[in-house]
Enzyme design. Sequence first.
Site, PDB file in Angstrom:
ATOM      1  N   ASP A  89       0.814  -1.213   0.000  1.00  0.00           N
ATOM      2  CA  ASP A  89       0.000   0.000   0.000  1.00  0.00           C
ATOM      3  C   ASP A  89       0.851   1.268   0.000  1.00  0.00           C
ATOM      4  O   ASP A  89       2.020   1.264   0.400  1.00  0.00           O
ATOM      5  CB  ASP A  89      -0.896   0.032   1.238  1.00  0.00           C
ATOM      6  N   HIS A 236       3.670  -2.268   3.296  1.00  0.00           N
ATOM      7  CA  HIS A 236       3.655  -0.905   2.760  1.00  0.00           C
ATOM      8  C   HIS A 236       4.988  -0.562   2.113  1.00  0.00           C
ATOM      9  O   HIS A 236       6.031  -0.621   2.775  1.00  0.00           O
ATOM     10  CB  HIS A 236       3.383   0.107   3.878  1.00  0.00           C
TER      11      HIS A 236
END
Length: 284
Positions: A89, A236
């Site tokens: 992400d 992430h």
Amino acid sequence: MNPITNSPSIQDTRPWRPGALVSGTLALHAGAAAAIVAQPAALPWAAGGVIASHLLLTAAGLWPRSTWLGPNLLRLPPSAQGCVALSFDDGPNPEVTPRVLDLLDQHRMQATFFCIGARAARHPALVREIARRGHAVENHSLDHRHHFSLFGPARQMHDIAAAQRVLTELTGAAPRFFRAPAGLRNPFLEPVLCRLGLHLASWTRRGFDTAAAGDAGRVAARLLTGLAERDILLMHDGDPGHDRAGQPLVLAALPRVLRAIESAGLRCVTLRDTVRDAMLRATR
């Protein structure tokens, strides 16, 4: 440019079917209004019921893995035997994403990158490189506002459709999945996603690798404890936390995660590939 009619995926619009919680809330509002008209003294009870329903909707939106507000992909479909999905992400990040891509190449693994539209526009070559290496680029909103869950339907539509246009223009393929910022949402999101032909995707487990001073071993353990086929794992590449040595946690933990996946005899695939395969099987 109109964010609805010019959305690249509008041809894939799907019907919105409110779930039990949303339908029940709408019915409760109608019933409360009728009760107040028929018996004004019922106002406190009617108001209490409406407030309780709103609290329940809020709780559902604050639980990223909830399916109370609509469909939410938490695991790969049953047809994805022997597979897991790695998702990243908040990118693209020119300092981290290329190194993530190299690690994935070394292990011949594919992944899904939920990119922020505005960041993608600032780093177009990097987004194209993600797609060129065979990974999927999906929609993670235009600006990743932390109060995204407070947006009304018009602002959600504008935000998501704008990111959809950017990512489609850069990769040549319209995103098929949306992940809400921080996973938080409200009842307006699912109708918007239906109009844009997108599907909400969350995760099976997450590494919590955005901590300011985290530990890569703990990140890997959170992702790998109970690892099983069809899991969707979240890390992430954008705004990553760092370990005490100053290395991004995702880069410190990812090699361990990839080795564990290989040792378990599993392979990494993209969300769109497994869901597309499941849909093809269903039509045979």
